[in-house]
Design a protein around this motif. Sequence first.
Motif, PDB file in Angstrom:
ATOM      1  N   VAL A  34      -7.867   3.803   2.472  1.00 55.21           N
ATOM      2  CA  VAL A  34      -6.624   4.089   2.532  1.00 55.21           C
ATOM      3  C   VAL A  34      -6.394   5.519   2.802  1.00 55.21           C
ATOM      4  O   VAL A  34      -6.553   6.507   2.186  1.00 55.21           O
ATOM      5  N   LYS A  36      -3.186   6.889   3.348  1.00 53.82           N
ATOM      6  CA  LYS A  36      -1.705   7.689   3.075  1.00 53.82           C
ATOM      7  C   LYS A  36      -1.658   9.123   2.726  1.00 53.82           C
ATOM      8  O   LYS A  36      -2.705   9.372   2.170  1.00 53.82           O
ATOM      9  N   ASN A  57       0.738   3.303   3.427  1.00 58.31           N
ATOM     10  CA  ASN A  57       1.639   2.876   2.244  1.00 58.31           C
ATOM     11  C   ASN A  57       3.106   3.069   2.687  1.00 58.31           C
ATOM     12  O   ASN A  57       3.984   2.723   2.209  1.00 58.31           O
ATOM     13  N   ILE A  79       0.094  -1.510   2.652  1.00 59.35           N
ATOM     14  CA  ILE A  79      -0.295  -1.521   1.045  1.00 59.35           C
ATOM     15  C   ILE A  79       0.580  -1.042   0.246  1.00 59.35           C
ATOM     16  O   ILE A  79       0.718  -1.037  -1.296  1.00 59.35           O
ATOM     17  N   MET A 161      -2.582  -9.827  -4.250  1.00 57.93           N
ATOM     18  CA  MET A 161      -3.096  -8.389  -4.503  1.00 57.93           C
ATOM     19  C   MET A 161      -2.594  -7.940  -5.710  1.00 57.93           C
ATOM     20  O   MET A 161      -1.570  -8.482  -6.335  1.00 57.93           O
ATOM     21  N   MET A 163      -2.762  -4.227  -8.573  1.00 56.16           N
ATOM     22  CA  MET A 163      -3.074  -2.783  -9.009  1.00 56.16           C
ATOM     23  C   MET A 163      -2.911  -2.717 -10.593  1.00 56.16           C
ATOM     24  O   MET A 163      -1.958  -2.620 -11.034  1.00 56.16           O
ATOM     25  N   MET A 204      -9.715  -0.105  -6.201  1.00 58.52           N
ATOM     26  CA  MET A 204      -9.742   1.139  -5.689  1.00 58.52           C
ATOM     27  C   MET A 204     -10.655   2.168  -6.009  1.00 58.52           C
ATOM     28  O   MET A 204     -11.912   1.855  -6.534  1.00 58.52           O
ATOM     29  N   SER A 205     -10.562   3.443  -5.806  1.00 62.29           N
ATOM     30  CA  SER A 205     -11.796   4.102  -5.716  1.00 62.29           C
ATOM     31  C   SER A 205     -12.432   4.113  -7.166  1.00 62.29           C
ATOM     32  O   SER A 205     -13.697   4.102  -7.074  1.00 62.29           O
ATOM     33  N   ARG A 220      -9.353  -1.658  -1.770  1.00 65.05           N
ATOM     34  CA  ARG A 220      -8.598  -0.324  -1.047  1.00 65.05           C
ATOM     35  C   ARG A 220      -8.978   1.071  -1.738  1.00 65.05           C
ATOM     36  O   ARG A 220      -8.557   1.168  -2.964  1.00 65.05           O
ATOM     37  N   VAL A 221      -9.968   1.738  -0.870  1.00 62.79           N
ATOM     38  CA  VAL A 221     -10.408   2.999  -1.267  1.00 62.79           C
ATOM     39  C   VAL A 221      -9.618   4.044  -0.598  1.00 62.79           C
ATOM     40  O   VAL A 221      -9.704   4.170   0.839  1.00 62.79           O
ATOM     41  N   GLY A 222      -9.110   5.238  -1.262  1.00 64.25           N
ATOM     42  CA  GLY A 222      -8.643   6.266  -0.510  1.00 64.25           C
ATOM     43  C   GLY A 222      -9.328   7.723  -1.037  1.00 64.25           C
ATOM     44  O   GLY A 222     -10.303   8.110  -0.195  1.00 64.25           O
ATOM     45  N   THR A 223      -9.179   7.962  -2.218  1.00 65.93           N
ATOM     46  CA  THR A 223      -9.602   9.152  -2.744  1.00 65.93           C
ATOM     47  C   THR A 223     -11.301   9.517  -2.468  1.00 65.93           C
ATOM     48  O   THR A 223     -11.395  10.676  -1.938  1.00 65.93           O
ATOM     49  N   ARG A 229      -5.218  13.509  -2.527  1.00 70.33           N
ATOM     50  CA  ARG A 229      -3.853  13.792  -1.852  1.00 70.33           C
ATOM     51  C   ARG A 229      -3.165  14.875  -2.513  1.00 70.33           C
ATOM     52  O   ARG A 229      -3.097  15.070  -3.678  1.00 70.33           O
TER      53      ARG A 229
END
Length: 230
Positions: A34, A36, A57, A79, A161, A163, A204-205, A220-223, A229
């Motif tokens: 992810v 974003k 996003n 997402i 999906m 969250m 997620m993370s 869905r992994v961002g950080t 961010r």
Amino acid sequence: MTTIKENFDLIQKDINQAVKKSNRESDSVTLIAVSKRKSINIVLEGIKAGATNLGENYIQESIDKIDTIGIDKACWHFIGHLQSNKAKFAVKYFEYIHTIDSVKLAKEIHKQAKKINKIQKILIQVNIGDEITKSGTTIDETIELVKQVSVYENVSIVGLMCMPPYFSEPEEARGYFKSLKQIQTEIISLQLDHVRMDHLSMGMSNDFRVAIQEGATMVRVGTSIFGRRD
Ligand SMILES: *Cc1c(COP(=O)(O)O)cnc(C)c1O
């Protein structure tokens, strides 16, 4: 500080371990990186590190990124919250749209997909924790929504999906992942046209390991890959 490549490899390794521990097929979970609010250069670094699926996003931001990077350089997942008036762009740029939560939005996606002769893959977002601050359909309305959306032949519902609420202890999210899995099982038993339900996009993370144990096929992994961010 660790590099994006190191982070990516570590997360992929963790995913593989969780998959193995759950006795699931080795390639049954897709890692969506992810990106974003991260720059084009950071996204490129992610791709170089091995990311083949990217999650974004915001429509305007993703148009700029995808036009620069190239739509064929990754499999792009939308997402974020999607407004009907941006559906056209979501359909043009994304292979998967994870955040469908109304008939109105699905109908618009169908209309835009039809124009460009595409079958748009979508997931239904379920507000699994019944939180006022989050998008998504309610648990009770999910099946009815899936039935109504399934009549649009230019969309293909490939999954659900969610969250869940944020917990510092990921174990506390487990019940929510189980609920999404249950809804999936129930929908599959209805055998609706244009509904495949192969996917559960969850984790997620901080909680992807638990999500995988409960059946996630997309995390869905961002950080943990790209860092915090701003
Ligand atoms: C930002 C975001 C993620 C990634 O969250 P991290 O905690 O940074 O891994 C996953 N899913 C959605 C829908 C998001 O908006």
